[in-house]
Scaffold this active site. Structure first.
Site, PDB file in Angstrom:
ATOM      1  N   GLY A  88      -0.985   2.917   1.869  1.00  0.00           N
ATOM      2  CA  GLY A  88      -2.322   2.853   2.289  1.00  0.00           C
ATOM      3  C   GLY A  88      -2.885   4.305   2.486  1.00  0.00           C
ATOM      4  N   SER A  89      -1.942   5.194   2.907  1.00  0.00           N
ATOM      5  CA  SER A  89      -1.979   6.896   3.041  1.00  0.00           C
ATOM      6  C   SER A  89      -2.663   7.234   1.520  1.00  0.00           C
ATOM      7  CB  SER A  89      -0.928   7.505   3.252  1.00  0.00           C
ATOM      8  OG  SER A  89      -0.487   7.078   4.589  1.00  0.00           O
ATOM      9  N   SER A 148      -3.570  -1.344   3.233  1.00  0.00           N
ATOM     10  CA  SER A 148      -2.126  -1.108   3.194  1.00  0.00           C
ATOM     11  C   SER A 148      -1.224  -2.260   3.136  1.00  0.00           C
ATOM     12  CB  SER A 148      -1.771  -0.143   4.593  1.00  0.00           C
ATOM     13  OG  SER A 148      -0.482  -0.281   4.659  1.00  0.00           O
ATOM     14  N   HIS A 169       2.832  -4.463   7.890  1.00  0.00           N
ATOM     15  CA  HIS A 169       1.302  -4.719   7.874  1.00  0.00           C
ATOM     16  C   HIS A 169       1.207  -6.337   7.442  1.00  0.00           C
ATOM     17  CE1 HIS A 169      -0.361  -0.531   7.882  1.00  0.00           C
ATOM     18  NE2 HIS A 169       0.301  -0.707   8.698  1.00  0.00           N
ATOM     19  N   HIS A 203      -2.782  11.529 -12.171  1.00  0.00           N
ATOM     20  CA  HIS A 203      -2.894  12.855 -13.088  1.00  0.00           C
ATOM     21  C   HIS A 203      -4.446  13.442 -13.309  1.00  0.00           C
ATOM     22  CE1 HIS A 203       1.569  12.098 -13.188  1.00  0.00           C
ATOM     23  NE2 HIS A 203       1.282  11.056 -13.872  1.00  0.00           N
ATOM     24  N   ARG A 213      -6.119   7.293 -18.868  1.00  0.00           N
ATOM     25  CA  ARG A 213      -5.373   6.266 -19.567  1.00  0.00           C
ATOM     26  C   ARG A 213      -5.437   4.802 -18.768  1.00  0.00           C
ATOM     27  NH1 ARG A 213       0.705   7.797 -20.933  1.00  0.00           N
ATOM     28  NH2 ARG A 213      -0.437   9.592 -21.425  1.00  0.00           N
ATOM     29  N   ASN A 261       0.004  12.044  -8.399  1.00  0.00           N
ATOM     30  CA  ASN A 261       0.366  10.620  -9.128  1.00  0.00           C
ATOM     31  C   ASN A 261       0.708   9.901  -7.866  1.00  0.00           C
ATOM     32  OD1 ASN A 261       1.917   8.705  -9.864  1.00  0.00           O
ATOM     33  ND2 ASN A 261       3.391   9.736 -10.961  1.00  0.00           N
ATOM     34  N   ARG A 308       0.681   6.381  -8.114  1.00  0.00           N
ATOM     35  CA  ARG A 308       0.862   5.034  -8.919  1.00  0.00           C
ATOM     36  C   ARG A 308       1.959   4.117  -8.135  1.00  0.00           C
ATOM     37  NH1 ARG A 308       1.529   7.187 -14.975  1.00  0.00           N
ATOM     38  NH2 ARG A 308       3.037   8.439 -13.372  1.00  0.00           N
ATOM     39  N   GLU A 319       9.842  -4.549  21.416  1.00  0.00           N
ATOM     40  CA  GLU A 319       9.412  -3.230  21.030  1.00  0.00           C
ATOM     41  C   GLU A 319       8.200  -2.952  21.143  1.00  0.00           C
ATOM     42  OE1 GLU A 319      11.123  -0.670  17.125  1.00  0.00           O
ATOM     43  OE2 GLU A 319      10.662  -2.850  17.034  1.00  0.00           O
TER      44      GLU A 319
HETATM   45  C1  LIG Z   1      -5.546   2.464   9.732  1.00  0.00           C
HETATM   46  C2  LIG Z   1      -4.596   3.109   8.989  1.00  0.00           C
HETATM   47  N1  LIG Z   1      -4.568   3.846   7.859  1.00  0.00           N
HETATM   48  C3  LIG Z   1      -3.758   4.011   7.013  1.00  0.00           C
HETATM   49  C4  LIG Z   1      -2.514   3.597   7.233  1.00  0.00           C
HETATM   50  C5  LIG Z   1      -1.448   4.218   6.267  1.00  0.00           C
HETATM   51  O1  LIG Z   1      -0.885   3.232   5.771  1.00  0.00           O
HETATM   52  P1  LIG Z   1       0.326   3.406   4.946  1.00  0.00           P
HETATM   53  O2  LIG Z   1       1.578   3.119   5.917  1.00  0.00           O
HETATM   54  O3  LIG Z   1       0.372   2.084   3.792  1.00  0.00           O
HETATM   55  O4  LIG Z   1       0.253   4.330   4.152  1.00  0.00           O
HETATM   56  C6  LIG Z   1      -2.098   3.096   8.268  1.00  0.00           C
HETATM   57  C7  LIG Z   1      -0.725   2.616   8.700  1.00  0.00           C
HETATM   58  O5  LIG Z   1      -0.253   2.282   9.388  1.00  0.00           O
HETATM   59  C8  LIG Z   1      -3.195   2.493   9.212  1.00  0.00           C
HETATM   60  O6  LIG Z   1      -2.822   1.983  10.373  1.00  0.00           O
END
Ligand SMILES: Cc1ncc(COP(=O)(O)O)c(C=O)c1O
Length: 393
Positions: free
Chosen positions: A57-58, A183, A188, A215, A219, A251, A253, A332
């Site tokens: 997700g990041s 994500s 999740h 990159h 492709r 990259n 992917r 937790e």
């Molecule tokens: C709002 C939000 N954006 C982005 C991310 C990033 O996702 P990932 O952990 O898949 O990199 C998260 C992760 O918990 C999130 O809560």
């Protein structure tokens, strides 16, 4: 101990058996047909024309921002609004790519940015884009936010990493903005262990995100898009076209393993989110009724709430601190997502001099008085009873 994350996959054992068989017979494990199939399947699920599958997700957040810059839709030093209550890697790509961040406060009763908070911020900051986070399956009035953005020509992008499956006013979250990110991290809604996606209806944006993902080359574009870009840059030779890099990329992917997992987990997505919704209702309703202790969180405006962790917002820091002690060794817990981003060391280092939340900050209160515990499909009746007991008594 009731863990935040109880399993890697829905139907874990069967999924691992299928995964081993897939790996044993697969000819290719780098990005290929499984990933492509998942992109089609996920775009269909989300009701979007295009999906670009990525390794987290990041990465999806980084890729969409880079793609918007590459296309000239935003540029360095533009002001970009973001939800003050979010995750670090929602804000970090904005800073990394030279944009100026503007935190927008959230509502106490929905934990999300509303059109009111947006309009209040717009009185001072002329933002070019809003990177809105749909927090923990909730939203405020995202339809009105979209209208405000439309009127003022603000690009709306949704970080939907925490709200896969939520339906608001008949529309899935992640379908309101020009593009949205997802994500598939193990904790999740749906897991490919690590994984993410960008969805959009705009072909140009999807193509650029594909180039950013790998990159800066063409492709993985459609033949039509490849021809278009090769013509534009006078790339006439097949030999050179293979190593021509058109714009800035990385990259990011995914692998075929993640693609395979995505396709098999997506078959269960309706069951997964339904179970989580039932769990949420069973636990959150009695907890939120303790209005002497907690601020109630509003969700009756949402058609279907898809949640993976239950937020609890205490009326004082003392109540929260007592709960932290009561949960020790039993449940937790974590702060509500990343808390108020403007109080994180990285924000202090890079952005504090420039921007801050306007007015009295709800994000600050949520940072100081909030916590959440996990909500996953494997929670047993006994565990849910224990959670309710600890939070209500
Ligand atoms: C709002 C939000 N954006 C982005 C991310 C990033 O996702 P990932 O952990 O898949 O990199 C998260 C992760 O918990 C999130 O809560």
């Amino acid at each position: 101990m009731i863990k935040l994350i109880k399993s890697t996959f829905y139907k874990e054992k069967a999924t691992k058996i299928k995964l081993c068989a897939f790996i044993n017979k697969a000819k290719q494990l780098s990005m290929g047909s499984e990933c492509e199939k998942f992109e089609k399947n996920f775009a269909f699920y989300q009701g979007r024309k295009h999906c670009v599958f990525l390794n987290s997700g990041s990465s999806a957040n980084l890729a969409i921002i880079q793609a918007l810059i590459n296309l000239g839709k935003i540029k360095q030093n533009d002001l970009i609004g973001f939800s003050a209550l979010t995750w670090s890697t929602n804000v970090m790509p904005l800073i990394q790519l030279g944009l100026k961040t503007v935190p927008i406060d959230v509502e106490l009763d929905t934990l999300n940015v509303s059109s009111r908070k947006l309009l209040y911020t717009l009185e001072k900051y002329n933002i070019k884009m809003l990177f809105l986070t749909n927090l923990l399956g909730f939203c405020d009035d995202i339809d009105e936010i979209r209208k405000v953005c439309g009127k003022r020509k603000i690009i709306l992008i949704e970080d939907n990493c925490e709200s896969l499956g939520t339906v608001y006013k008949g529309k899935k979250l992640g379908s309101y903005g020009l593009a949205s990110t997802f994500s598939f991290y193990v904790g999740h809604h749906m897991s490919t262990v690590e994984g993410g996606a960008v969805c959009t209806d705009l072909k140009e944006l999807a193509s650029m995100t594909c180039m950013v993902r790998a990159h800066g080359w063409d492709r993985n574009l459609s033949l039509e898009s490849q021809n278009k870009i090769r013509d534009k840059f006078n790339v006439n030779s097949t030999f050179y076209s293979r190593y021509t890099f058109y714009d800035l990329g990385y990259n990011l992917r995914p692998t075929e393993i993640a693609g395979f997992l995505g396709n098999s987990q997506l078959k269960y997505i309706d069951k997964i989110v339904k179970k989580r919704q039932q769990n949420f209702m069973q636990m959150a309703k009695p907890i939120y009724q303790r209005s002497d202790r907690y601020y109630p969180i509003r969700f009756d405006h949402i058609d279907f709430l898809s949640n993976f962790a239950v937020p609890v917002l205490c009326k004082s820091q003392q109540i929260r601190d007592d709960l932290v002690k009561k949960c020790e060794g039993k449940i937790e817990i974590r702060p509500i997502v990343g808390g108020d981003m403007t109080r994180q060391p990285f924000f202090d280092k890079y952005e504090k001099k420039f921007s801050h939340i306007l007015g009295d900050s709800n994000a600050k209160l949520i940072h100081d008085q909030g916590l959440y515990f996990g909500n996953n499909p494997e929670l047993t009746e006994r565990e849910m009873k224990l959670i309710i007991d600890i939070f209500c008594n």
